[in-house]
Design an enzyme around this catalytic site. Structure first.
Site, mmCIF file in Angstrom:
data_model
loop_
_atom_site.group_PDB
_atom_site.id
_atom_site.type_symbol
_atom_site.label_atom_id
_atom_site.label_comp_id
_atom_site.label_asym_id
_atom_site.label_seq_id
_atom_site.Cartn_x
_atom_site.Cartn_y
_atom_site.Cartn_z
ATOM 1 N N GLU A 30 59.641 -26.619 -32.749
ATOM 2 C CA GLU A 30 58.392 -27.009 -32.085
ATOM 3 C C GLU A 30 57.809 -25.746 -31.462
ATOM 4 O O GLU A 30 58.387 -25.184 -30.527
ATOM 5 C CB GLU A 30 58.694 -28.083 -31.044
ATOM 6 C CG GLU A 30 57.481 -28.841 -30.588
ATOM 7 C CD GLU A 30 56.745 -29.542 -31.735
ATOM 8 O OE1 GLU A 30 57.413 -30.115 -32.617
ATOM 9 O OE2 GLU A 30 55.503 -29.473 -31.766
ATOM 10 N N CYS A 79 57.693 -21.468 -40.359
ATOM 11 C CA CYS A 79 57.065 -22.688 -39.847
ATOM 12 C C CYS A 79 56.651 -22.534 -38.376
ATOM 13 O O CYS A 79 55.756 -21.752 -38.086
ATOM 14 C CB CYS A 79 57.983 -23.877 -40.100
ATOM 15 S SG CYS A 79 57.075 -25.418 -40.116
ATOM 16 N N ARG A 87 48.256 -25.846 -36.614
ATOM 17 C CA ARG A 87 49.504 -26.617 -36.552
ATOM 18 C C ARG A 87 49.358 -27.962 -37.281
ATOM 19 O O ARG A 87 48.318 -28.597 -37.213
ATOM 20 C CB ARG A 87 49.888 -26.895 -35.101
ATOM 21 C CG ARG A 87 50.179 -25.657 -34.295
ATOM 22 C CD ARG A 87 50.516 -26.008 -32.853
ATOM 23 N NE ARG A 87 51.764 -26.725 -32.743
ATOM 24 C CZ ARG A 87 52.174 -27.329 -31.634
ATOM 25 N NH1 ARG A 87 51.434 -27.323 -30.559
ATOM 26 N NH2 ARG A 87 53.346 -27.943 -31.599
ATOM 27 N N ILE A 118 57.676 -29.148 -43.893
ATOM 28 C CA ILE A 118 57.840 -30.214 -42.897
ATOM 29 C C ILE A 118 56.839 -29.960 -41.767
ATOM 30 O O ILE A 118 56.971 -28.978 -41.033
ATOM 31 C CB ILE A 118 59.271 -30.232 -42.316
ATOM 32 C CG1 ILE A 118 60.315 -30.333 -43.421
ATOM 33 C CG2 ILE A 118 59.428 -31.369 -41.314
ATOM 34 C CD1 ILE A 118 61.739 -30.075 -42.962
ATOM 35 N N ARG A 119 55.865 -30.820 -41.648
ATOM 36 C CA ARG A 119 54.825 -30.644 -40.608
ATOM 37 C C ARG A 119 54.364 -29.175 -40.574
ATOM 38 O O ARG A 119 54.281 -28.543 -39.526
ATOM 39 C CB ARG A 119 55.361 -31.074 -39.234
ATOM 40 C CG ARG A 119 55.720 -32.557 -39.171
ATOM 41 C CD ARG A 119 56.403 -32.907 -37.886
ATOM 42 N NE ARG A 119 55.534 -32.699 -36.754
ATOM 43 C CZ ARG A 119 55.926 -32.169 -35.602
ATOM 44 N NH1 ARG A 119 57.176 -31.780 -35.432
ATOM 45 N NH2 ARG A 119 55.083 -32.019 -34.630
ATOM 46 N N HIS A 150 60.135 -24.016 -45.058
ATOM 47 C CA HIS A 150 61.468 -23.789 -44.477
ATOM 48 C C HIS A 150 62.444 -23.223 -45.512
ATOM 49 O O HIS A 150 63.179 -23.993 -46.142
ATOM 50 C CB HIS A 150 62.036 -25.123 -43.963
ATOM 51 C CG HIS A 150 61.440 -25.577 -42.688
ATOM 52 N ND1 HIS A 150 62.040 -25.362 -41.466
ATOM 53 C CD2 HIS A 150 60.293 -26.214 -42.438
ATOM 54 C CE1 HIS A 150 61.276 -25.862 -40.516
ATOM 55 N NE2 HIS A 150 60.208 -26.390 -41.073
ATOM 56 N N GLU A 165 65.192 -21.854 -45.135
ATOM 57 C CA GLU A 165 66.603 -22.004 -44.731
ATOM 58 C C GLU A 165 67.170 -23.360 -45.131
ATOM 59 O O GLU A 165 68.374 -23.568 -45.024
ATOM 60 C CB GLU A 165 66.751 -21.785 -43.216
ATOM 61 C CG GLU A 165 66.302 -22.925 -42.316
ATOM 62 C CD GLU A 165 64.782 -23.067 -42.197
ATOM 63 O OE1 GLU A 165 64.053 -22.334 -42.898
ATOM 64 O OE2 GLU A 165 64.337 -23.927 -41.425
HETATM 65 N N1 GLN Z 1 54.699 -28.860 -36.334
HETATM 66 C C1 GLN Z 1 55.570 -27.926 -35.695
HETATM 67 C C2 GLN Z 1 54.817 -27.124 -34.657
HETATM 68 O O1 GLN Z 1 53.632 -27.146 -34.614
HETATM 69 C C3 GLN Z 1 56.216 -27.020 -36.695
HETATM 70 C C4 GLN Z 1 57.050 -27.826 -37.644
HETATM 71 C C5 GLN Z 1 58.240 -27.109 -38.179
HETATM 72 O O2 GLN Z 1 58.637 -26.027 -37.721
HETATM 73 N N2 GLN Z 1 58.856 -27.753 -39.121
HETATM 74 O O3 GLN Z 1 55.444 -26.468 -33.865
#
Ligand code: GLN
Length: 193
Positions: A55, A86, A113, A141-142, A176, A178
């Site tokens: 995050e 990310c 983001r 992922i997001r 990601h 990793e």
């Molecule tokens: N959505 C997250 C952010 O804004 C990042 C997501 C992630 O690292 N998988 O911090």
């Protein structure tokens, strides 16, 4: 001689990065001693760094409150490599357009983001990455959207949008690397191929 590697471990997926660093080092005939970084004073001893996903607002807050942020800036100013993935890329970017994130301005890109959607919209895609032969299995992922690319070089794009960039010693990915057994992005970031 073993390389001193650090994974910023204030929040996010740390052990996966540590494993990928060790594997990438072995693939390049090196060994790496990996330290999880939660406080200041460790980064200056590191040859290479990872800044994981997680995050970005939480990571940013802890980097500032623990005094790690200026050490990361010095690491990059010294030309030492860092892989920011990310949320790590969000923190490393020039601007995330979000006042909960204090940007380290290590990569000359703007990011937005969560622009690839929510957790349920996560996906995996084969990516052609400059410097790698076969496509890389990228897990999103997001993920943040990379917007304006200034001085940075785009290493990979998905759906016409940049998703991996290099700016000097910094490699940033919105995915990601990793989370797959494939350690070639770590190899690219730390060993140049
Ligand atoms: N959505 C997250 C952010 O804004 C990042 C997501 C992630 O690292 N998988 O911090």
């Amino acid at each position: 001689m073993s390389l001193d590697a650090g994974v910023i471990a204030v929040q996010g997926d740390v052990s996966e990065h540590a494993d990928a660093i060790r594997r990438a080092a072995a693939a390049h005939g090196e060994t790496a001693e990996v330290t999880e970084i939660r406080q200041s004073g460790v980064v200056p001893d590191c040859d290479l760094l990872c800044m994981p996903g997680g995050e970005s607002s939480a990571i940013s807050r802890l980097l500032q409150s623990e005094g790690i942020a200026p050490e990361i800036r010095s690491h990059v100013a010294d030309g030492k490599p860092i892989l920011a993935t990310c949320a790590g890329l969000i923190v490393a970017a020039a601007d995330a357009g979000d006042d909960r994130v204090e940007n380290l301005e290590l990569v000359d890109v703007t990011v937005q983001r969560n622009a690839f959607g929510r957790q349920k919209d996560s996906f995996e895609a084969p990516l052609d990455v400059t410097g790698l032969g076969d496509p890389f299995p990228a897990v999103f992922i997001r993920a943040p959207l990379i917007g304006d690319v200034g001085e940075a070089e785009v290493l990979a794009a998905w759906d016409g949008r940049p998703v991996a960039v290099r700016d000097g010693p910094v490699v940033g990915t919105s995915f990601h690397p990793e989370l797959t057994p494939d350690d070639r992005i770590h190899g690219l970031a730390f060993f140049g191929d």
